[in-house]
Design a protein around this motif. Sequence first.
Motif, mmCIF file in Angstrom:
data_model
loop_
_atom_site.group_PDB
_atom_site.id
_atom_site.type_symbol
_atom_site.label_atom_id
_atom_site.label_comp_id
_atom_site.label_asym_id
_atom_site.label_seq_id
_atom_site.Cartn_x
_atom_site.Cartn_y
_atom_site.Cartn_z
ATOM 1 N N UNK A 73 76.474 48.659 6.175
ATOM 2 C CA UNK A 73 76.681 48.615 7.631
ATOM 3 C C UNK A 73 75.677 47.667 8.281
ATOM 4 N N UNK A 74 76.085 47.167 9.432
ATOM 5 C CA UNK A 74 75.191 46.292 10.201
ATOM 6 C C UNK A 74 75.261 46.669 11.677
ATOM 7 N N UNK B 253 79.187 47.127 22.277
ATOM 8 C CA UNK B 253 79.207 48.518 22.739
ATOM 9 C C UNK B 253 79.386 49.480 21.566
ATOM 10 N N UNK B 254 79.986 49.004 20.491
ATOM 11 C CA UNK B 254 80.169 49.864 19.310
ATOM 12 C C UNK B 254 78.835 50.256 18.697
ATOM 13 N N UNK B 255 77.889 49.319 18.680
ATOM 14 C CA UNK B 255 76.553 49.644 18.155
ATOM 15 C C UNK B 255 75.873 50.659 19.053
ATOM 16 N N UNK C 144 78.281 58.479 11.769
ATOM 17 C CA UNK C 144 78.317 57.958 10.402
ATOM 18 C C UNK C 144 78.814 56.523 10.499
ATOM 19 N N UNK C 145 77.881 55.600 10.430
ATOM 20 C CA UNK C 145 78.223 54.192 10.652
ATOM 21 C C UNK C 145 78.631 53.585 9.310
ATOM 22 N N UNK C 146 79.931 53.408 9.159
ATOM 23 C CA UNK C 146 80.531 53.076 7.875
ATOM 24 C C UNK C 146 80.685 51.578 7.658
ATOM 25 N N UNK C 147 80.318 50.780 8.657
ATOM 26 C CA UNK C 147 80.459 49.328 8.529
ATOM 27 C C UNK C 147 79.846 48.710 9.766
ATOM 28 N N UNK C 148 80.310 47.520 10.121
ATOM 29 C CA UNK C 148 79.658 46.849 11.246
ATOM 30 C C UNK C 148 79.837 47.658 12.540
ATOM 31 N N UNK D 72 88.428 52.487 8.049
ATOM 32 C CA UNK D 72 88.426 51.140 7.468
ATOM 33 C C UNK D 72 87.020 50.622 7.240
ATOM 34 N N UNK D 73 86.848 49.315 7.355
ATOM 35 C CA UNK D 73 85.576 48.707 6.944
ATOM 36 C C UNK D 73 84.564 48.559 8.071
ATOM 37 N N UNK D 74 84.933 48.987 9.290
ATOM 38 C CA UNK D 74 83.996 48.863 10.415
ATOM 39 C C UNK D 74 83.790 50.209 11.087
ATOM 40 N N UNK D 75 82.654 50.309 11.782
ATOM 41 C CA UNK D 75 82.487 51.459 12.676
ATOM 42 C C UNK D 75 83.191 51.132 13.992
#
Length: 263
Positions: free
Chosen positions: A129-130, A112-114, A104-108, A59-62
């Motif tokens: 991505x952010x 902890x996700x970052x 592969x960071x596909x979105x925000x 989807x739109x987030x990592x």
Amino acid sequence: MTALDYETIRYALADGVATITLDRPEVLNSLNARMRRELTAALAQASQEARAILLTGAGRAFCAGQDLGDARDVASVDLESLILEEYAPLVRAIAEAPVPVVAAVNGVAAGAGANLALAADLVLAGHSAQFLQAFARIGLIPDAGGSYLLPRLIGRARAMGLCLLAEPLDAGKAADWGLIWAAVPDAELDAAALAIARRLAAGPTVAFRLLKTAMRGAGPAETTLADQLALEARLQGEAGRSRDFQEGVAAFLEKRPPRFEGR
Ligand code: T3D
């Protein structure tokens, strides 16, 4: 736990690359207890059977970090135990995987996700991505390795700014700052990350495992030059005994591409 049991992630193995996709897009792939268990198990599985690991999000987030809606009483949860028992093993499963890990960071990528993304060996992000050290927004400190990784990657001043202000950092700036390897157009991210993971999987994976260990030991606070040289020598000795090293030298001398086997 096998790949068939996974509900919150997808797992696929092809061409030596284990692709692990965080798969709860309706909550931006935030991490509930089941996802943490599955992700840790999948990383262990991939470490056994793959020669490179590719981590991405559906989807739109990592990944938006801890699932803040995970059923629990926030006031009574013991975060120290949660971090020690669930997040720390997850971060170490990425950072200490015996094969290269590409994110592969596909979105925000938040909280902890970052920091899970940043624990990878090579981070590629789509331009949209952010990276967001969201913790201060909810009264927490950076965890999942953030307080270790950020100052080492980008220096204390930028690390403090990101964590205190908890403002998103876009992928282009993240690359400029050296937080990540590169930012690429969104439409090219999947193919670019897969190409890198495949290239690494076909590489000298004994040496890659050893260089990961060497890099972990490096850094002004952890070691002296003398210690690091001794560590390099020990690890290089092991690399020198690998078949891949023999093949690499032979291929160079025979002016042909090497055929590494990871032995
Ligand atoms: O146990 C502990 O708490 C300790 C462990 C801490 C580790 C941590 O990771 S703490 C940090 C936790 N994460 C965050 O604080 C980030 C929370 N999310 C956000 O700030 C924003 O969602 C984003 C900036 C990441 C993205 O914003 P935006 O506007 O693009 O999306 P959105 O509309 O906020 O989110 C879309 C949906 O995902 C929404 O659900 P809805 O309204 O469509 O039903 C939202 O609630 C959900 N969602 C996003 N992040 C989380 C989440 N649901 C649960 N947990 C989340 N972390």
